[in-house]
Motif scaffolding. Structure first.
Motif, short mmCIF file in Angstrom:
data_model
loop_
_atom_site.label_atom_id
_atom_site.label_comp_id
_atom_site.label_asym_id
_atom_site.label_seq_id
_atom_site.Cartn_x
_atom_site.Cartn_y
_atom_site.Cartn_z
N LYS A 30 5.71 9.45 0.24
CA LYS A 30 5.42 8.91 1.78
C LYS A 30 3.86 9.12 1.99
N GLN A 31 3.10 9.46 1.28
CA GLN A 31 1.49 9.63 1.38
C GLN A 31 1.09 8.44 0.89
N GLY A 32 1.59 7.63 -0.01
CA GLY A 32 0.92 6.53 -0.51
C GLY A 32 1.00 5.17 0.59
N SER A 33 0.20 4.25 0.39
CA SER A 33 0.26 3.19 1.41
C SER A 33 1.71 2.10 0.95
N VAL A 34 1.89 1.45 1.73
CA VAL A 34 3.37 0.70 1.82
C VAL A 34 3.34 -0.33 0.82
N THR A 35 4.38 -0.48 -0.07
CA THR A 35 4.60 -1.52 -0.92
C THR A 35 6.02 -2.00 -0.63
N VAL A 36 6.07 -3.25 -0.86
CA VAL A 36 7.31 -4.01 -0.27
C VAL A 36 7.80 -4.67 -1.51
N GLY A 37 9.16 -4.86 -1.91
CA GLY A 37 9.81 -5.62 -2.97
C GLY A 37 10.96 -6.22 -2.57
N LEU A 38 11.12 -7.53 -2.95
CA LEU A 38 12.35 -8.29 -2.51
C LEU A 38 12.69 -9.28 -3.66
N ARG A 39 13.88 -9.82 -3.47
CA ARG A 39 14.25 -10.67 -4.52
C ARG A 39 15.42 -11.72 -4.16
N ARG A 164 4.97 4.79 6.52
CA ARG A 164 5.38 3.74 7.35
C ARG A 164 6.44 2.78 7.03
N SER A 165 7.04 3.05 5.84
CA SER A 165 7.79 1.88 5.07
C SER A 165 9.07 1.50 5.94
N ALA A 195 7.17 -8.87 5.99
CA ALA A 195 7.91 -7.56 5.47
C ALA A 195 6.55 -6.61 5.98
N LEU A 196 5.68 -6.70 5.06
CA LEU A 196 4.37 -5.66 4.93
C LEU A 196 3.73 -5.54 6.19
N ARG A 197 3.57 -6.54 7.01
CA ARG A 197 3.05 -6.44 8.19
C ARG A 197 3.74 -5.67 9.27
N GLN A 198 4.90 -5.49 9.16
CA GLN A 198 5.70 -4.50 10.03
C GLN A 198 5.51 -3.04 9.87
N SER A 199 4.82 -2.79 8.81
CA SER A 199 4.54 -1.40 8.61
C SER A 199 3.16 -1.11 8.75
N LEU A 200 2.20 -2.07 9.22
CA LEU A 200 1.00 -1.72 9.47
C LEU A 200 0.75 -0.98 10.83
N LYS A 201 -0.23 -0.24 11.01
CA LYS A 201 -0.52 0.39 12.23
C LYS A 201 -1.74 -0.03 12.85
N ASP A 202 -2.81 0.26 11.92
CA ASP A 202 -4.22 -0.11 12.47
C ASP A 202 -4.82 -1.23 11.75
N GLU A 203 -4.33 -1.33 10.19
CA GLU A 203 -4.84 -2.30 9.26
C GLU A 203 -4.52 -3.73 9.76
N THR A 204 -5.37 -4.48 9.24
CA THR A 204 -5.00 -5.88 9.30
C THR A 204 -5.07 -6.53 7.76
N LEU A 205 -4.26 -7.44 7.25
CA LEU A 205 -3.97 -7.77 6.17
C LEU A 205 -5.23 -8.73 5.58
N THR A 206 -5.94 -8.39 4.75
CA THR A 206 -7.04 -9.52 4.33
C THR A 206 -6.93 -9.69 2.80
N THR A 207 -7.89 -10.55 2.29
CA THR A 207 -7.94 -10.94 0.96
C THR A 207 -8.18 -9.67 0.20
N ASP A 208 -8.95 -8.73 0.76
CA ASP A 208 -9.45 -7.44 -0.10
C ASP A 208 -8.28 -6.38 -0.14
N ASN A 209 -7.39 -6.28 1.01
CA ASN A 209 -6.06 -4.98 0.69
C ASN A 209 -4.93 -5.70 0.45
N LEU A 210 -4.74 -6.71 0.05
CA LEU A 210 -3.33 -7.42 -0.01
C LEU A 210 -3.11 -7.85 -1.53
#
Length: 233
Positions: A30-39, A164-165, A195-210
């Motif tokens: 839970k200390q790591g940044s969120v990651t999402v998987g789906l199939r 925050r997953s 789905a990943l956006r639903q777990s973000l708090k202060d971050e914004t998805l960019t080409t650097d962090n996605l």
């Protein structure tokens, strides 16, 4: 009540039947940044949020390729994930060299489970402090597995691990019937990014962090980073 007396090692049960060191390892995820998987029926996707320590440092790698048909994403201690991914690569190579066939995703999950379980039953080691989402495509179709330090490996249609997953999980539960029947990889990736956006708090998805990975029928494991993810934002 018993925590202070029974959390010194991984091999002693508390009177209530719990292994506290294993539970602490699950908390490390839970200390790591969120990651999402789906199939879906033909594809599996990983979408991960990368972190950097400060503005002067690079972003930590979150998705690791194990073979042309399999890869994983991590949440927790990255060095532990590196050890496990190297082990999985060795097993993939061994299967190809000895049996001339790709390692099945289910077998990969069992191998990781056995490796993790040994650390919960013997002195001299500690549980791995990392959770993994493994995607792959083999003769039985697309697969998504969640690996836990306790030695559990679960097969799922969609999940999220890390900080925050829960927001991502709730979203995936809501749209389960929609993404399971998706035909194209691009549509499935869009569900993963949302789905990943639903777990973000202060971050914004960019080409650097996605970071995004996809594997599927007639599609080898492909990793998208940097400018390659801009079309999915």
């Amino acid at each position: 009540m018993f925590r202070n007396n029974y959390d010194g090692d991984t091999v002693t049960f508390s009177p209530t039947g719990r292994l506290f060191q294993v539970e602490y390892a699950l908390e490390a995820i839970k200390q790591g940044s969120v990651t999402v998987g789906l199939r879906s029926k033909n594809h599996a996707v990983l979408v991960a949020l990368k972190r950097n320590a400060d503005e002067l440092s690079s972003y930590q790698k979150k998705i690791i390729k194990c073979d042309t048909h399999m890869g994983l994403s991590l949440a927790g201690l990255a060095p532990d994930a590196r050890v496990l991914s190297n082990y999985l690569r060795q097993q993939c190579n061994y299967s190809q060299l000895v049996y001339n066939r790709k390692l099945s995703v289910e077998k990969a999950g069992h191998l990781l489970s056995d490796k993790a379980q040994r650390n919960t039953q013997s002195y001299g080691g500690r549980p791995y402090g990392v959770g993994l989402l493994i995607i792959g495509y083999d003769n039985s179709g697309a697969h998504l597995l969640e690996f836990q330090p306790s030695g559990n490996t679960l097969e799922l249609y969609g999940t999220a691990i890390g900080a925050r997953s829960q927001g991502s999980k709730t979203y995936l539960e809501r749209v389960l019937d929609e993404f399971v029947d998706v035909q194209t990889s691009e549509e499935l990736i869009k569900f993963g990014v949302e789905a990943l956006r639903q777990s973000l708090k202060d971050e914004t998805l960019t080409t650097d962090n996605l970071s995004i990975a996809i594997v599927g029928k007639d599609l080898p494991f492909t990793l998208y980073d940097g400018e390659n993810v801009s079309s999915f934002l």
